[in-house]
Motif scaffolding. Sequence first.
Motif: not given
Ligand code: NDP
Length: 326
Positions: A11, A37, A87, A152
Motif C-alpha cells: 500500500t 490501518s 518508514s 529508524y
Molecule cells: P511507505 O511509507 O510509502 O510504505 C510503507 C509500507 O509499509 C506501507 O504499505 C505500510 O502499510 C507498510 N507497513 C508499515 N508497518 C507495517 C506493518 N507493521 N506490517 C505490515 N506492513 C506495514 O514507504 P516507501 O514505499 O517509500 O518505502 C518502501 C520501503 O523502502 C520502506 O521499508 C522504506 O523504509 C524503504 N526505503 C524507502 C526509501 C524512499 O526514499 N522511499 C529509501 C530507502 C529505503 P500501511 O499502508 O498500512 O501504513
Amino acid sequence: MTKRALVTGVTGQDGAYLSQLLLEKGYEVHGVIRRSSHRGVEDHRLRWLGIGGKVHLHDADLADLSSLLRTVNEVKPGEIYNLAAQSFVASSWRQPILTANVTAVGVANMLEAMRLGAPDARFYQASSSEMYGLIQEPMQGEKTPFYPRSPYAVAKLYGHWITVNYRESFGMHASSGILFNHESPLRGIEFVTRKVTHGVAAIKLGKANELRLGNIDAKRDWGHARDYVRAMWLMLQQEKADDYVVATGVTTTVRDMCRIAFDHAGLDMEKYLVIDPAFYRPAEVDVLLGDSSKARKALGWEPEIDLDHMIREMVDADLARLRREP
Ligand code: NDP
Ligand code: GDR
C-alpha cells in the motif's frame, strides 16, 4: 509458468510502483496489507496507477510472524519483496520501540517465514541510505561504514545485517538494496518533497499562504521511485544474491529542491517559505550522495528521471489533485 511475487508494504509508494512493474512483466502479484490501518481504501495508490483489484491482498503484519508464515504458505512465492516498514524517520524518535519491532525485527520475521515456508524463494530487503548517517566519505558505496543517526536508521541496519546473515548462514537468495531517497506523486505527504509540492500547489490555488519547513540545508540524493523499483527487480533476477547501492550520484539541498517547485508554479519562494524549528530533528543526516557504480555495472541499471522533471511532475499532480478536491 507464471511467476508469483509477494510484496510487503504494497500500500506504500514503492509497493505500488513495484506491483505495476511486476504485473507488466506477467507476474501474479500478492500483497501484504494491515487491514487495521485502512478502511476500505487500502489500495488507493494501486488505483492511482490503474492496477486496483489486480493485486491479491492478504491480511498480515510484519510484527506478527504467524500471519506472515500463513501468507507465505498460502502464496508460495518465488520472489519476496520486503518493503514494509515504519518508514518515516521523524516518527522514529516518537515511536522507537514500534519502529524496532516492525522495521528491524519484522525483517527477521519475514526471513523466518520464508526459511520455513518458501526456502527457495528470492528475497529483497529495502535497506536505506539513512544507515550511513554521519558519514565520513564524500560518496557512499557498498563498502562505506555505517553510522545510523535515528531509531529508524538503527532498525534498518539490523534489517540489512540480518538479511546478509541469512544469506551467509542458510545460503538463501537474500539481497539488500541500499536505496537513496526516491520520490514520486505517490510519496507520502509527510516526506519533504511531497510536503513541498503539495504545499506549493495549495499556495498556487489560494488554499494556503505559507510553507513551513525545518532544516533546508540538508542535502539528499533524490531519484524517482519508478526507476528504483526496477533496480529491486533486477537484483532478484541475478544468479547470486548481493547488496547494491541505488542512487543518482547527484545531491541537492532541500532549499534548491524547494525552489524547483516554487519556480515551476511561478511563485516567489522567499515570500512563502517559513523556517519552523518544530521540524528540526534531534540528530540530522546532513548530506547523502550515493555511488551506484556496482548496480550500474552488474545490473545494467540507470536512472531515467532527474530531480527537476520529478518535482515538476509532483507539483502538476498535486495541482490536479487539489483542483479536484472541494
Ligand atoms: P511507505 O511509507 O510509502 O510504505 C510503507 C509500507 O509499509 C506501507 O504499505 C505500510 O502499510 C507498510 N507497513 C508499515 N508497518 C507495517 C506493518 N507493521 N506490517 C505490515 N506492513 C506495514 O514507504 P516507501 O514505499 O517509500 O518505502 C518502501 C520501503 O523502502 C520502506 O521499508 C522504506 O523504509 C524503504 N526505503 C524507502 C526509501 C524512499 O526514499 N522511499 C529509501 C530507502 C529505503 P500501511 O499502508 O498500512 O501504513
Ligand atoms: P528522509 O526523508 O528522512 O531522508 O528519509 P524526508 O523527506 O523526511 O527528509 C529529508 C530531509 O529534509 C529535511 N526536512 C524536512 N523533512 C520533512 N519530512 N519535513 C520537513 O518539514 C522538513 N524540513 C526539512 C529533513 O530534516 C531531512 O534532512 C526518507 C524515507 O523515505 C526513509 O524511509 C528512507 O530510508 C530515506 O529517505 C532514504
